[in-house]
Enzyme design. Structure first.
Site, mmCIF file in Angstrom:
data_model
loop_
_atom_site.group_PDB
_atom_site.id
_atom_site.type_symbol
_atom_site.label_atom_id
_atom_site.label_comp_id
_atom_site.label_asym_id
_atom_site.label_seq_id
_atom_site.Cartn_x
_atom_site.Cartn_y
_atom_site.Cartn_z
ATOM 1 N N GLU A 182 -8.377 -3.417 -0.743
ATOM 2 C CA GLU A 182 -7.733 -2.700 0.370
ATOM 3 C C GLU A 182 -6.236 -2.585 0.143
ATOM 4 O OE1 GLU A 182 -8.092 -1.024 2.969
ATOM 5 O OE2 GLU A 182 -9.781 -1.643 4.213
ATOM 6 N N ASP A 183 -5.633 -1.572 0.761
ATOM 7 C CA ASP A 183 -4.174 -1.484 0.754
ATOM 8 C C ASP A 183 -3.567 -2.389 1.815
ATOM 9 O OD1 ASP A 183 -5.268 0.029 2.797
ATOM 10 O OD2 ASP A 183 -3.910 1.733 2.551
ATOM 11 N N ASP A 210 -4.813 -4.720 8.939
ATOM 12 C CA ASP A 210 -3.971 -4.752 10.136
ATOM 13 C C ASP A 210 -4.745 -5.491 11.239
ATOM 14 O OD1 ASP A 210 -2.202 -4.146 12.169
ATOM 15 O OD2 ASP A 210 -2.352 -1.995 11.987
ATOM 16 N N PHE A 268 5.133 -0.425 10.799
ATOM 17 C CA PHE A 268 4.369 0.557 10.031
ATOM 18 C C PHE A 268 5.037 0.771 8.675
ATOM 19 C CE2 PHE A 268 2.959 4.827 8.848
ATOM 20 C CZ PHE A 268 1.590 4.713 9.079
ATOM 21 N N ARG A 273 2.561 8.749 -0.277
ATOM 22 C CA ARG A 273 1.700 7.945 -1.162
ATOM 23 C C ARG A 273 2.295 7.786 -2.558
ATOM 24 N NH1 ARG A 273 -3.161 7.423 1.589
ATOM 25 N NH2 ARG A 273 -3.878 9.218 2.766
HETATM 26 P P1 5GP Z 1 -7.240 -2.125 10.605
HETATM 27 O O1 5GP Z 1 -8.622 -1.655 10.909
HETATM 28 O O2 5GP Z 1 -7.184 -3.380 9.787
HETATM 29 O O3 5GP Z 1 -6.420 -2.256 11.875
HETATM 30 O O4 5GP Z 1 -6.496 -0.976 9.848
HETATM 31 C C1 5GP Z 1 -6.820 -0.598 8.615
HETATM 32 C C2 5GP Z 1 -6.256 0.766 8.292
HETATM 33 O O5 5GP Z 1 -5.190 1.206 9.162
HETATM 34 C C3 5GP Z 1 -5.627 0.685 6.939
HETATM 35 O O6 5GP Z 1 -6.582 0.796 5.910
HETATM 36 C C4 5GP Z 1 -4.651 1.843 6.995
HETATM 37 O O7 5GP Z 1 -5.322 3.054 6.753
HETATM 38 C C5 5GP Z 1 -4.179 1.862 8.439
HETATM 39 N N1 5GP Z 1 -2.907 1.138 8.603
HETATM 40 C C6 5GP Z 1 -2.694 -0.018 9.271
HETATM 41 N N2 5GP Z 1 -1.405 -0.383 9.213
HETATM 42 C C7 5GP Z 1 -0.777 0.559 8.473
HETATM 43 C C8 5GP Z 1 0.592 0.720 8.030
HETATM 44 O O8 5GP Z 1 1.518 -0.046 8.321
HETATM 45 N N3 5GP Z 1 0.836 1.821 7.262
HETATM 46 C C9 5GP Z 1 -0.111 2.724 6.922
HETATM 47 N N4 5GP Z 1 0.249 3.747 6.172
HETATM 48 N N5 5GP Z 1 -1.404 2.589 7.301
HETATM 49 C C10 5GP Z 1 -1.728 1.520 8.078
#
Ligand code: 5GP
Length: 193
Positions: free
Chosen positions: A113-114, A117, A166, A179
């Site tokens: 994963e990148d 959150d 963010f 990106r």
């Molecule tokens: P989660 O389900 O863990 O809350 O969020 C996962 C997805 O939310 C990540 O894979 C990404 O696509 C998006 N996301 C959450 N935080 C960020 C952030 O700080 N920057 C960006 N670009 N995407 C985020």
């Protein structure tokens, strides 16, 4: 002779309506990726893991990570589709790319994963994979926001623990942009812009 000088970008960037300031430099990212690769090598070198790369955000991290993994493995790419695809919404509906031919049973699977959150995306993905009899699951994420996390599956490996701001760059986007940036930038609070 070619010279590979690293450009250090110290200035803010603007993407659409938002301003971002430099946060994690590419050299720091490379260094953490080295350490993660070492840790993963210790665990997975003899296990022939399947790496499931979550597109689109993880494409750069995944490429740099696998370049450092010198043992047998397989790589597949998946994509999570949601109704609102621009942010963390917990409304993921489908996993694209998990074809039936892909056997997930009885093998170690490492999700790449990148960013993690809230962790709700990972919860959904784990449920989908477990329904396909995948039981040896772990996640490596470049970034982790522990303050926002409320999921059931924290990443076993992560590069940086970051506050809830963010971020963009190095694969991560804001409305499709950013990106290609080699460093990671963090959104400036509107009072500071
Ligand atoms: P989660 O389900 O863990 O809350 O969020 C996962 C997805 O939310 C990540 O894979 C990404 O696509 C998006 N996301 C959450 N935080 C960020 C952030 O700080 N920057 C960006 N670009 N995407 C985020």
């Amino acid at each position: 002779m070619l010279s590979f000088s690293k450009k250090i970008r110290l200035s803010n960037i603007t993407l659409q309506d938002r301003v971002f300031s430099p946060y994690l430099h590419q050299a720091e990212i490379a260094q953490r990726t080295d350490s993660l690769a070492q840790a993963l090598t210790e665990v997975y070198a003899q296990q022939f893991p399947l790496l499931l790369v979550v597109l689109k955000g993880a494409f750069r991290f995944a490429a740099d990570l696998v370049a450092r993994l010198d043992f047998p493995l397989e790589v597949e790419f998946i994509r999570l589709a949601s109704y609102e695809n621009s942010q963390s919404s917990g409304q993921i509906r489908t996993v694209l790319g998990l074809e039936d031919r892909l056997s997930l049973e009885d093998r170690p699977i490492l999700i790449v994963e990148d960013i993690v959150d809230t962790g709700l995306t990972l919860d959904f993905l784990y449920a989908q994979l477990q329904a396909r009899q995948a039981h040896q699951l772990a996640t490596v994420s470049l970034l982790f926001k522990p303050d926002n996390f409320r999921g059931e599956h924290p990443p076993a490996y992560f590069g940086f623990s970051i506050p809830p701001a963010f971020v963009v760059g190095y694969g991560l986007d804001y409305q499709g942009q950013g990106r290609q940036l080699n460093d990671i930038f963090r959104e400036k609070p509107s009072a500071e812009v």
